[in-house]
Design a protein around this motif. Sequence first.
Motif, PDB file in Angstrom:
ATOM      1  N   UNK A  51      -4.273   4.020   2.188  1.00 46.38           N
ATOM      2  CA  UNK A  51      -3.136   4.889   2.519  1.00 46.38           C
ATOM      3  C   UNK A  51      -2.310   4.258   3.623  1.00 46.38           C
ATOM      4  N   UNK A  52      -2.964   3.495   4.472  1.00 50.10           N
ATOM      5  CA  UNK A  52      -2.195   2.774   5.480  1.00 50.10           C
ATOM      6  C   UNK A  52      -1.651   1.446   4.945  1.00 50.10           C
TER       7      UNK A  52
ATOM      8  N   UNK B 168      -1.669   0.312  12.996  1.00 53.47           N
ATOM      9  CA  UNK B 168      -2.545   1.302  12.382  1.00 53.47           C
ATOM     10  C   UNK B 168      -3.878   1.410  13.104  1.00 53.47           C
TER      11      UNK B 168
ATOM     12  N   UNK C 155      -4.783   9.824  11.084  1.00 52.28           N
ATOM     13  CA  UNK C 155      -4.687   8.379  11.285  1.00 52.28           C
ATOM     14  C   UNK C 155      -5.926   7.863  11.988  1.00 52.28           C
TER      15      UNK C 155
ATOM     16  N   UNK D 244      -8.776   7.597   9.528  1.00 49.96           N
ATOM     17  CA  UNK D 244      -8.592   6.412   8.701  1.00 49.96           C
ATOM     18  C   UNK D 244      -8.987   5.168   9.472  1.00 49.96           C
TER      19      UNK D 244
ATOM     20  N   UNK E 235     -10.109  13.973   4.890  1.00 49.16           N
ATOM     21  CA  UNK E 235      -8.659  13.993   5.064  1.00 49.16           C
ATOM     22  C   UNK E 235      -7.982  14.816   3.978  1.00 49.16           C
TER      23      UNK E 235
ATOM     24  N   UNK F 271       5.680   7.442   5.341  1.00 49.47           N
ATOM     25  CA  UNK F 271       4.699   6.647   6.090  1.00 49.47           C
ATOM     26  C   UNK F 271       5.083   6.519   7.555  1.00 49.47           C
TER      27      UNK F 271
ATOM     28  N   UNK G 155       2.857   5.140  10.436  1.00 50.17           N
ATOM     29  CA  UNK G 155       1.507   4.575  10.557  1.00 50.17           C
ATOM     30  C   UNK G 155       0.645   5.183  11.651  1.00 50.17           C
TER      31      UNK G 155
ATOM     32  N   UNK H  25      -0.299   9.138  10.211  1.00 51.20           N
ATOM     33  CA  UNK H  25      -1.091   9.402   9.008  1.00 51.20           C
ATOM     34  C   UNK H  25      -0.851   8.280   8.021  1.00 51.20           C
ATOM     35  N   UNK H  26      -1.739   8.220   7.043  1.00 51.53           N
ATOM     36  CA  UNK H  26      -1.516   7.267   5.962  1.00 51.53           C
ATOM     37  C   UNK H  26      -0.336   7.718   5.126  1.00 51.53           C
ATOM     38  N   UNK H  27       0.072   6.867   4.190  1.00 51.43           N
ATOM     39  CA  UNK H  27       1.278   7.225   3.437  1.00 51.43           C
ATOM     40  C   UNK H  27       0.941   8.101   2.239  1.00 51.43           C
ATOM     41  N   UNK H  28       1.901   8.922   1.869  1.00 46.16           N
ATOM     42  CA  UNK H  28       1.786   9.720   0.653  1.00 46.16           C
ATOM     43  C   UNK H  28       3.125   9.645  -0.060  1.00 46.16           C
ATOM     44  N   UNK H  29       3.067   9.509  -1.374  1.00 45.78           N
ATOM     45  CA  UNK H  29       4.308   9.323  -2.123  1.00 45.78           C
ATOM     46  C   UNK H  29       5.040  10.628  -2.344  1.00 45.78           C
TER      47      UNK H  29
ATOM     48  N   UNK I 222       7.946   3.843   2.095  1.00 44.83           N
ATOM     49  CA  UNK I 222       7.040   2.747   1.760  1.00 44.83           C
ATOM     50  C   UNK I 222       6.871   2.560   0.259  1.00 44.83           C
TER      51      UNK I 222
END
Lengths: 210, 564, 356
Positions: free
Chosen positions: B396-397, C42, C50, C53, C128, C193, C195, C198-202, C226
């Motif tokens: 995800x990162x 990150x 984050x 992760x 998460x 995104x 960083x 949090x991680x990215x989500x589409x 992203x």
Amino acid sequence: MSTEPLHAGESASLINDPNATETPWRLPSQRKTGIACLIVTESALFTIFVVAYLFYMGRSLNPPYPAQVLEFPWLGSIALFSSSATIMLAEIMLRKVNRFGFLIWWGLTIVLGAYFIYFTATEWMHLIYGKNLTISSNVFGSTFYALVGLHLSHVFIGLLLLSTVWLLTFFGKIPKDHHEHIEVVSWYWHFVDAIWLVVVTVVYIISVNY
Amino acid sequence: MFDTIIDPNFKAPEPERVGEERVSLTRIVQELVFTVDHKKLGLMYIGSGLMFFVVAGLMATMMRLQLAFPNGKVLEPDVFNRLFTMHGTSMVFLVGMPIIFGFANYLTPLMIGTRDMAFPRLNAFGFWVFFFSGWLLYFSYLAAPGLYAAGSAPDVGWFAYSPLTAKAFSRGHSTDYWTLSLLMGGIGSVATAINIIVTTLCLRCKGMTLGRMPLFVWVFLVAAFLVIIAIPPLSACQIMLIFDRYLGAKFFDTQAGGSAVLWQHFFWIFGHPEVYILILPGFAIANEIVPVFSRKPMFGYPIMVAATVMIGFISLTVWAHHMFTVGMTSLGNTFFVVSTMIIAVPTGIKIFNWLGTMYGGKIRFDLPMLFCIGFLFQFLIAGLTGVMLSVAPFDWQLSDSYFVVAHFHYVLIGGLLYMVFSGIYYWYPKAFGRMLNAKLGHWHFWLFTIGFHLTFGPQHIAGFMGMPRRVFTYEEGRGWDLWNLLSTIGVLIQIPGILFFVINLIYSYIKGKKAGDDPWDAWTLEWSTTSPPPEYNFAKLPEVKSRRPLWDLKHPEDPDWKFE
Amino acid sequence: MRLRGTLLSLGFRVCGALCALTAPAFAEPAGLEYPMRRVAHIFQPLSRPAEMISEAAYLVSLICLGVFLVVAGLLVFIMIKFRRRAQDDGREPPQIYGSTNIELAWTVIPILITVVLVLVTSRTIGEIQNMKMPEDALKIRVVGHQWWWEIHYEDLGIVTANEVHIPVSSRDPAQATPTHIVLQSADVIHSFWVPQLAGKTDLVPNKTNDTWLDPYETGVYFGNCAEYCGTQHANMLLRVIVHTPEGFAKWVASQKVPPAAPQTAEEIKGHQLFYGYACINCHTVDGTVAEGVFGPNLTKLMTRQTIGAGVAELNDQTLWAWVNDPQGLKTGCLMPDMQLLDPEVDAIVAFLKTLQ
Ligand code: HEA
Ligand code: HEA
Ligand code: CUA
Ligand SMILES: [Cu+2]
């Protein structure tokens, strides 16, 4: 270690075991292996279209929906499935070196295949002009015509192959060494039939619930 | 044809024969066009692959120049977007695929002791379809709006996510060129793969059971199976896209209930096996080179075969690790994490078996082995970054960041391309009868290796620092500047490396040391015939009794077949 | 547990220092309310997801590093030990064909490592993804457009663009006030995104995704789109402004004050031009007839830090340049060059500056 160069002619002596016994060396037929690979590829292709069809089942935003417009293609299916039997009979005739019987059964296969195409054509005419279902109507239309059409194109190619064989046989003889060619064509035809079984199940049996 | 060119006894033509010389040049072209010889087709595959490599490499160079500094002004946004699309598409479909097919074509019949591929004309068909699909793709630069504004090459990325490819978002015909070219290339690939499978299964020389096939052939067999299973999904989704774009179908029309995620599934069902189609041939070449240069048989042949087959199977089940960010359920994510990680096991087995082969050997560091060692290091790094990516939360990162770019260039260049170089250094003597120059080769190796690591090493860090990929520019002050600059400098070092290679190919063709039939003292059948091999490969078809027929011949006191 | 904590923080420090080293000092304007967190590493997470992760990431990276050191070490050792030496006798080495035990060993050990990795991963995924949002969590809906972000606070009745404002949360899970973000797209796929948060989500058209932020410290966090989304994907930047709770309340209040009516002649002229030209087809200004939704809502334009989704800082020059010719600032963006005369631009800018 031998340092002399090896020359093309010498490769035959690569076995240096004096006691080597002659074992029969048999390998699969090229044509059959080839057609089997082709069938594997084609199955993968069809799988994707079938998955797309199933995925979009019940997701059309606007009518026509399958339940409203689809009718089970009895005649077409019967024709196509029975053509699998006639082609087998043709092959039996071939094995018996009965040219006339072969031409009859093989010809019948062609007729049945052609009837299937005719049947589908009328069905599509009806769907397009009667029920307003086109490839751009909704996701059902797109997946329906794509899947059935893909199969139809395979029937068409199969018919071309079948007709070629028939004509060659009619105007000439079936040379013994072409037996395998014919067998390979019939494999392909059986495959097209088997795909129709899947298509019929998915399209005309499962999806008419939506 | 090639034997006439490199004929050492060739004398300058007498004055009255000059005309004939010219004729023979056209004859060369004619022969290339009409040939169905697997060796010529193989070389044509590799040659055109290398040509596209230089083109796509120059595209990458332009991208790197634009990214060297923040707010770069070298390229317009759309030009940049076209560049990375064309670079990625070319490198995968017009460089990777043809080169591996070239190796398969040239070597499979020689290694299994037969005279040609099973279907020589289908083979030529496959080549020409690939070749014209490449031209079709590049024709997009000339088509539509015309030459100004650099034409209208596709700019949707090499995986062309829908709905960016829909008519609404991609006007003009650039995407059509992309999709038709891939559809066409796919047909050629499937044809060639079927040919490879049938040749391998049906034309082995006497005594060459499946258990005695060179590992090279085994691995290509698996790769060819992957091709025939994985390419159809690609073709299927191209067909759907064409229906969408031309007939108004709704497959990927999100306004009409179509799904954007479906394209991703279909594409990656192809896309992930595809990357294994690309790396397996790399493994295949390593399987030949590591033993020969360590002077030992492959350690654990059966488990190598098993690992290859396993990789083939597992690679069909991992596709959605490219989609961890699209919002799958936690269960779905976990499934693809597990399947992806399992692949590390058979891949690890391969690496360890190569090490086991080298262990206790007498390793010769000739150029093929040098590139092979580079491959082992770099593939190890790349595989481990792959494992990092396969940890969904980590992905995800990292997804769509420069870390991914670094990962796949390490596999594709550090893995595949290094083995392609290695294979060329190894088999060039067989194909042309002359050795490649070692000095030029060392320049190639060191410059390219340094440049390669300098280019793609820093990209890992840029990714950690949040730099997304496919950006034509970036702001100052986000901590990416240094890494991008280093990366660009790296390319400038790679270029002379490649130049040394190209020069070497040409120079050695004319001036190279005579190779002899078996310059590396190797063990597989291709070394038992002349260099270059005659059109018919073997005057008399060979017969084998073990995995290393030439070892048996050279060591009658200690033949392999006693142990297998 | 302590050891793991120390190890982790040590790791973060090392990685962080490495990156800080490479980040050149960037001249930030003086008198900022919150720190500008431009360098977003990150491994320097400042938000709960984050951080989760990066803990998993750190562990995985260590394992991979370990595998690398062992295997690469082995390779180097073999290369040195078993190279062909100058005084070689020319005999072939002993021919070994394999060993079941050794092969078993290097099958089983990787399997064990994989099991560990799978456990770590699936736990983090669950933590998460299946996190329950508190009932009263702030909910924000972000809609991706080519190439800007539309941001809705439905519960607060606020619409803005390109800059997400949220209150700071707490490191203590018991007192945390996470923010729930719902992600949608109006055209193609984008990805949200930031960083350090949090991680990215589409953001996928025809599909609703969500993610959450739970920041520990205030600041302006930098992020990007992203997922490649077309020409100006590179300039689809994103800022998340994490306020103190008071600061957030103040921001919310300020957003609800309708902009003052245009006063000066210039402003009024600009106002008329704005409604006369096609601007209102694409832009909304609350409380007026401008109700276009193709472009960003301009009601509180001047409270934003940037213009054109981060393509430039928002100030008089960039605003003027944008209205004069957006294509010059952001080539290919979907706002056309409106072919305005310079005095018209002056007027429109004067009007736009009242929107605060
Ligand atoms: C030749 C091509 C190739 C190969 C071989 C691989 C191999 C692997 N790849 Fe890679 N990958 C690509 C080409 C390749 N990849 C490309 C082109 C993309 C990007 C596409 C795009 O977006 O444009 C990509 C993207 C990609 C992603 C998606 C990233 C993203 O976009 O979000 C992921 C995620 O899981 C991934 C994982 C892996 C894994 C786990 C392997 C594994 O197979 C690696 C296995 C190898 C090892 C692990 C090393 C050796 C093993 C040992 C020494 C044993 C012991 C080790 C352990 C037990 C850990 N890859
Ligand atoms: C086999 C695959 C392969 C190979 C070999 C390469 C090679 C290179 N790649 Fe590529 N790359 C991809 C596959 C590959 N790439 C893919 C799949 C993508 C994703 C695309 C997408 O996002 O859609 C990508 C994307 C990609 C990006 C990311 C773009 C972005 O996201 O914005 C970058 C950026 O640095 C890059 C750089 C490079 C560089 C510098 C090389 C270098 O190694 C190239 C070196 C070669 C040269 C420099 C040629 C020089 C030769 C000469 C000068 C000889 C001249 C001689 C004569 C004229 C006789 N690549
Ligand atoms: Cu939006 Cu990239
Ligand atoms: Cu993958």
